[in-house]
Scaffold this motif. Structure first.
Motif, PDB file in Angstrom:
ATOM      1  N   UNK A 224      -2.486   0.162  -8.377  1.00  0.00           N
ATOM      2  CA  UNK A 224      -1.821  -1.482  -8.104  1.00  0.00           C
ATOM      3  C   UNK A 224      -2.743  -2.356  -7.388  1.00  0.00           C
ATOM      4  N   UNK A 225      -2.783  -3.499  -7.994  1.00  0.00           N
ATOM      5  CA  UNK A 225      -3.660  -4.743  -7.424  1.00  0.00           C
ATOM      6  C   UNK A 225      -2.736  -5.815  -6.886  1.00  0.00           C
ATOM      7  N   UNK A 227      -2.754  -9.605  -5.320  1.00  0.00           N
ATOM      8  CA  UNK A 227      -3.438 -10.730  -4.724  1.00  0.00           C
ATOM      9  C   UNK A 227      -2.468 -11.373  -3.927  1.00  0.00           C
ATOM     10  N   UNK A 283      -1.348   7.018  -1.364  1.00  0.00           N
ATOM     11  CA  UNK A 283      -2.539   7.551  -0.471  1.00  0.00           C
ATOM     12  C   UNK A 283      -3.130   6.404   0.580  1.00  0.00           C
ATOM     13  N   UNK A 285      -5.930   6.498   1.783  1.00  0.00           N
ATOM     14  CA  UNK A 285      -7.567   6.217   1.745  1.00  0.00           C
ATOM     15  C   UNK A 285      -7.646   5.287   0.391  1.00  0.00           C
ATOM     16  N   UNK A 286      -6.457   5.067  -0.266  1.00  0.00           N
ATOM     17  CA  UNK A 286      -6.761   4.458  -1.431  1.00  0.00           C
ATOM     18  C   UNK A 286      -6.542   2.716  -0.976  1.00  0.00           C
ATOM     19  N   UNK A 288      -7.044  -0.442   0.064  1.00  0.00           N
ATOM     20  CA  UNK A 288      -8.585  -1.148   0.449  1.00  0.00           C
ATOM     21  C   UNK A 288      -8.066  -2.834  -0.018  1.00  0.00           C
ATOM     22  N   UNK A 290      -9.945  -6.567  -0.143  1.00  0.00           N
ATOM     23  CA  UNK A 290     -11.136  -7.405  -0.774  1.00  0.00           C
ATOM     24  C   UNK A 290     -10.733  -8.754  -0.674  1.00  0.00           C
ATOM     25  N   UNK A 293      -7.219  -9.515  -1.764  1.00  0.00           N
ATOM     26  CA  UNK A 293      -6.938  -8.649  -2.965  1.00  0.00           C
ATOM     27  C   UNK A 293      -6.782  -7.370  -2.347  1.00  0.00           C
ATOM     28  N   UNK A 295      -5.672  -3.171  -2.900  1.00  0.00           N
ATOM     29  CA  UNK A 295      -5.527  -2.248  -4.040  1.00  0.00           C
ATOM     30  C   UNK A 295      -5.161  -0.877  -3.489  1.00  0.00           C
ATOM     31  N   UNK A 296      -4.353  -0.116  -4.159  1.00  0.00           N
ATOM     32  CA  UNK A 296      -3.841   1.276  -3.639  1.00  0.00           C
ATOM     33  C   UNK A 296      -3.360   1.831  -4.944  1.00  0.00           C
ATOM     34  N   UNK A 297      -3.137   3.111  -4.699  1.00  0.00           N
ATOM     35  CA  UNK A 297      -2.492   4.260  -5.414  1.00  0.00           C
ATOM     36  C   UNK A 297      -1.355   4.543  -4.894  1.00  0.00           C
TER      37      UNK A 297
ATOM     38  N   UNK D 188      -9.982   9.034  -4.592  1.00  0.00           N
ATOM     39  CA  UNK D 188      -8.887   8.404  -3.878  1.00  0.00           C
ATOM     40  C   UNK D 188      -9.395   7.124  -3.394  1.00  0.00           C
ATOM     41  N   UNK D 189     -10.641   6.794  -3.025  1.00  0.00           N
ATOM     42  CA  UNK D 189     -10.930   5.535  -2.185  1.00  0.00           C
ATOM     43  C   UNK D 189     -10.980   4.661  -3.376  1.00  0.00           C
ATOM     44  N   UNK D 190     -10.949   3.391  -3.205  1.00  0.00           N
ATOM     45  CA  UNK D 190     -11.064   2.185  -4.074  1.00  0.00           C
ATOM     46  C   UNK D 190     -12.075   1.449  -3.285  1.00  0.00           C
TER      47      UNK D 190
END
Ligand SMILES: NC(=O)c1ccc[n+]([C@@H]2O[C@H](COP(=O)([O-])OP(=O)(O)OC[C@H]3O[C@@H](n4cnc5c(N)ncnc54)[C@H](O)[C@@H]3O)[C@@H](O)[C@H]2O)c1
Ligand SMILES: NC(=O)c1ccc[n+]([C@@H]2O[C@H](COP(=O)([O-])OP(=O)(O)OC[C@H]3O[C@@H](n4cnc5c(N)ncnc54)[C@H](O)[C@@H]3O)[C@@H](O)[C@H]2O)c1
Ligand SMILES: NC(=O)c1ccc[n+]([C@@H]2O[C@H](COP(=O)([O-])OP(=O)(O)OC[C@H]3O[C@@H](n4cnc5c(N)ncnc54)[C@H](O)[C@@H]3O)[C@@H](O)[C@H]2O)c1
Ligand SMILES: NC(=O)c1ccc[n+]([C@@H]2O[C@H](COP(=O)([O-])OP(=O)(O)OC[C@H]3O[C@@H](n4cnc5c(N)ncnc54)[C@H](O)[C@@H]3O)[C@@H](O)[C@H]2O)c1
Lengths: 338, 338, 338, 338
Positions: A224-225, A227, A283, A285-286, A288, A290, A293, A295-297, D188-190
């Motif tokens: 998934x992203x 914004x 997760x 760790x995923x 993130x 930016x 933006x 991001x994750x899973x 796992x990391x992005x």
């Protein structure tokens, strides 16, 4: 005491029936099933009254030693509300049956949104179902996305969502489904139907989804992203917000959970019935960030995540509890949250 | 009250620990684990005392918030008997540790038969372990074959067994195991090591086995041919005998159970912990007799079938119950038999 | 020059068409296809005359830019003999079409044996098809078993064959076939239909087969036990006999070939068209002799092994070459034998 | 005539060797291999001079009947340039060997970018390798993304790329790789390492990638979102541009190609060696434009797409042809484009 009939006692139906049974304010009036297989036998052993969905097959039930309580028509007559958990498309065919009996009903995500006045997600739009006679609990994937969208939308605003849904080819018991050795664009066209389905819950949301089907049976995985409109402080900020959501489980790195196999193992170890994971699994760790933006899973247990939503939708339809009250009662009775 | 330490708390160890816990005559003194992952956290949440199998990693446990009760050495010291459920080959390395503490121990089927005086199957040779200090519970496949061989041997005599073992590539949590798209002869040489392993339980048995590895995670499937010494009346005769075995589940045709997916679904519906199927699962429809030649197919839940065997083996070693007494106590406490 | 029409240009049909094309004594009059997909486009690019199997879909072919040569009726009219390679069951429906045109035809193994006078395997019963108008080339599994049975039968006599067929769930292009994560007894009843099918070639043979379906796409794997009438000197004796069979490939241990993945890789490296392996692949290391009991494992490339058989069957029907002549011509033109 | 040594003759090495062989301006001086398995035997049968990569195993080659031409040291000495196609990480260890012989070399994408001065993609930065002694051909995924990025960047400008890479778990011959029944976040990391790897080719590009690993062996699938700087007229505009790229194959809807299974089937039908698909495969139906946001899905044949890139990189290093000249010669000799 709300008397709930479950029409279609398969993957979803049997889980919803078990979930209803542990609620203090509802009970299962009976379950309707087409064929007298191990699932029907299980229903009887679990103490549910079993009704025949198909009058022509009543003899088969008798042959298998199952005591029928009647036909589906009688089940509907004897229920305050029905959860229809028949296969995709059959729900719409059943709607006239419920109308004839003037019995409110819930449908599942395999039906078109037009089957009911409201497409429902407990976290996002509980209130909208309060005046409805018919509601549709959105699909497993849409439920998973809605739970994620809701807190992000409330806290940061959402400019756009882009998600890739890596979907399991079939449930563990669906041995005739493939693919065996392929990751199939499914559908090939973009956006997939999942985006518009999320918009039945969040009409204003800008969301594009892409779907694939892979040779797995345990869980869907979403990349998934989002914004965001307003930039969060940092990824930790997001993580904490997701952690505080009751139907999101955030997976810490040290847990050593790398996918659906270990997730289900974890749920089974924890004593979850059927190893069901009602929560979105994100997760940590995923997660993130930016700029704006995110991001994750996340992994979604397709057999389980809609179960608490069905329970809440029943209360929304019957109107005797508010959204927060219902959700917290459902969470507590099922044992949601690890 | 037999105090049992479980060294190696993975797929087998955690199931054995849970099984011991529900026995009236034993308790778990603690479990030893190498890494502080979700399984270790689960152990603590389940209320087990957790010991570090590796002194160098004690800090990692602390970091993950796990309260250690000590090291594996202390666990052994504090136990009357140890169940070693460490990975294949590690058990043999651990034997000196148990000897040093003069503590009897059980090993698992991943070890060579030479690791212990006796290779154990509760149905076949309970008595042989009664004088032993060390016993090895045979592997999941050997357990599955032994349970089948025992009643056939007793009732008809066995001239020869020929079996093909279509083995799952890895357990659900072993995400690094393959194959992905291949049915591999494994081993390529015939007979596979499984035949000789069955002979550690039935030394006189003439048995040839062939092994393969396929891309599945849930259960092994055996195709079995047994040339009997005395011809049974008919296939029904065999079916009834197998039905009367406590650790064999015969699957009737009307149940609609076609493989491991539906079998596990059935077990989960029935409320089995972790969906565990402790019994051999024999398809009734497959039981076929051609003269003295019997054929059938059975599925074996690799994670589960050795669990009751471990419980019984503990009693055989400690010697306080006979085989029939132990088996029936184990069956009752675990809920074996559907 | 025998003019052969190929009706049904799918997995088998396209391979048979290519094989016919490289024969000096036959040519492809045309191929019939239902839908104008990549396979149809490939047929045209390969230079085959394409006929519409379904008159209602002629427009679709035009839309896809495929120049049709006519309808299947015209193809049959223009052919000396037809290879019917339509899906299971469709062949039988097509037989009246061939009879109407008085055109001999070959059917495939998906049809019942009753579709034709003879069930054919080039190694075993070439001569029986010489007077026939219609013959059925037996299925991939039956072909694989027949090739193995023939030399053993001739050299040692066979008392009994017992085989387990671990079958691929679907071909690589069949993305809707499962199972995904299951090894399914298929059929559950024993013996499976494969044994009787081998008996259409070897009527006197005592053979029992068991079938399973697994999540692989590349090859079937057979575990075979043959009780011979006369004991061979040793396993080497058997190995040498199998090595000398033209349509059996024996895999030496040093080759490092562990399954279908490496086998296909090997065939592709060798430049085989489509990586096709027309030969049975027997693992040398698996060839084991216990008295008169022979064991071995073989892999069968389901898409390919019947292809040379179809070519030979065409010559048997037309009667212009003997079995040995035809087989050796087929082997040479295709490049059988590594 | 450029004499090229291929060190590491596995999945990539053997394909590169075959590709070099059909070039008019280069030849294979020999190939180096560690073990005398079917791949080594294939090398010899294909007429390549085989060198031992490991001196200690020379006897094994002799035992398998392979005539060695020498050791890898001699191969390097006898080559103008080396293509190193050894496993990830081994290339970097080999660099001193090439330096010692003052022989330029190509490395593969499994090495860190630091292994060579330039990370190479023929479409994107051919010229940058012209002065280099060492270059790294980027990985299969990075090659696939670079080929897509290049024309979009040139024609519309790119604001940002977001891609999810649904990667095959292992190659068809890698039977020990998993997962069997899981879609694993990996890493796992992005962002995953793939984004930064694309930046070794396009240093200014804003790109975020997410990686997963699934139980398939045939191709990777990418879901790609590109926010363009300038809005194209429509999706057709994009489709035509991609169609005109020589190393992109656009799949029309009527072809009935739904995934890797049918794609490989198509390539095998077309007579491609090993069924190799050197081109990115973009589903036309997936090409979607929402304002400046482009979406599409592509499949990447991991074993093949870097092969023409290696050929071009050899010419870039040796400097005797320009990028366009080399690419068109490579395309023509290999038969790129359907
Ligand atoms: N399985 C999932 O992953 C999942 C997730 C979320 C939503 N859903 C949706 O839930 C619904 C049910 O799906 P499922 O997976 O539980 O299906 P299922 O096939 O497991 O169960 C359906 C049940 O309905 C019964 N049935 C069939 N026809 C019937 C009829 N005419 N009348 C009454 N009963 C009938 C079947 O016997 C079966 O017991 C669908 O709309 C599906 O899209 C499924
Ligand atoms: N998994 C099966 O299907 C199965 C079935 C029957 C028998 N067995 C046998 O049971 C044994 C255990 O297998 P498993 O599948 O449970 O393995 P596992 O990998 O799931 O669990 C092993 C556990 O031992 C721990 N461990 C590793 N090294 C250790 C050490 N030096 N000291 C203490 N603990 C250590 C690991 O952390 C892990 O918790 C093996 O002999 C295996 O062959 C396994
Ligand atoms: N695929 C295998 O592994 C395999 C192996 C041995 C034998 N067989 C047998 O070969 C036969 C063909 O199987 P296949 O795998 O090639 O099938 P397939 O589905 O790959 O090909 C069948 C072809 O027939 C065409 N077709 C469908 N209906 C038609 C009709 N009414 N008239 C003309 N053409 C029609 C389809 O378009 C397709 O091109 C079956 O009898 C099958 O059992 C298949
Ligand atoms: N397979 C893919 O999908 C793929 C795609 C693109 C790039 N790559 C990259 O290409 C490189 C090679 O990968 P591969 O898949 O061809 O690997 P592979 O394992 O198929 O082949 C490697 C070959 O190198 C040989 N080898 C091993 N150690 C050696 C040594 N010390 N010296 C010489 N030879 C040695 C092996 O015997 C084998 O023949 C890696 O960097 C990989 O990341 C692979």
């Amino acid at each position: 005491m709300l008397r709930v009939g479950v029409n279609g006692y398969g993957t979803i139906g049997k889980r919803v029936a078990d979930a209803i049974r542990v609620q203090p304010d509802m009970e299962v009036s009976g379950v309707a099933k087409r064929s007298p297989d191990y699932v029907a036998i299980g229903a009887e052993e679990a103490g549910f009254r079993v009704y025949a969905a198909d009058e022509d097959r009543i003899d088969e039930f008798t042959a298998a030693g199952i005591d029928l309580a009647g036909t589906v028509d009688e089940l509907v007559a004897d229920s305050d509300v029905v959860v229809d958990a028949t296969p995709s498309g059959v729900g719409a065919q059943n709607r006239p049956l419920y109308e004839r009996h003037d019995t409110p009903a819930l449908f599942q995500g395999g039906e078109d949104a037009t089957v009911a006045e409201v497409s429902f997600n407990a976290r996002a739009n509980y209130d909208e179902a309060e005046d409805a006679d018919y509601a549709r609990v959105v699909s497993c994937n849409t439920t998973g996305l809605s739970r994620l969208v809701a807190p992000l939308h409330e806290n940061y605003g959402i400019e756009k969502v882009r998600a890739t849904l890596v979907r399991r080819g079939g449930d563990p018991d669906q041995t005739d489904r493939g693919p065996i050795n392929d990751a199939l664009p499914d559908p090939v066209s973009i956006p997939s139907h999942h985006g518009p389905d999320v918009q039945t819950v969040f009409p204003e949301l800008d969301i594009d989804t892409i779907g694939l089907k892979v040779p797995t049976t345990m869980m869907h995985v979403h990349t998934v992203n989002v914004t965001l409109e307003n930039e969060p402080d940092d990824a930790t900020d997001i993580r904490e917000r997701l952690r505080s959501e009751d139907r999101i489980l955030t997976i810490p790195e040290y847990a050593g959970i790398d996918g659906a196999g270990t997730l289900k193992d974890f749920a089974l170890d924890a004593g979850r019935p059927r190893g069901d994971i009602w929560e979105n699994c994100v997760w940590e760790e995923s997660i993130t960030l930016q700029g704006r933006d995110l991001y994750l899973m996340q992994a979604i247990h397709q057999e389980a995540d809609v179960v608490p939503e069905n329970v809440d939708a029943l209360r929304a339809l019957s109107g005797h509890l508010t959204g927060p009250e219902s959700r917290s009662l459902t969470n507590e009775t099922l044992g949601i949250g690890f």
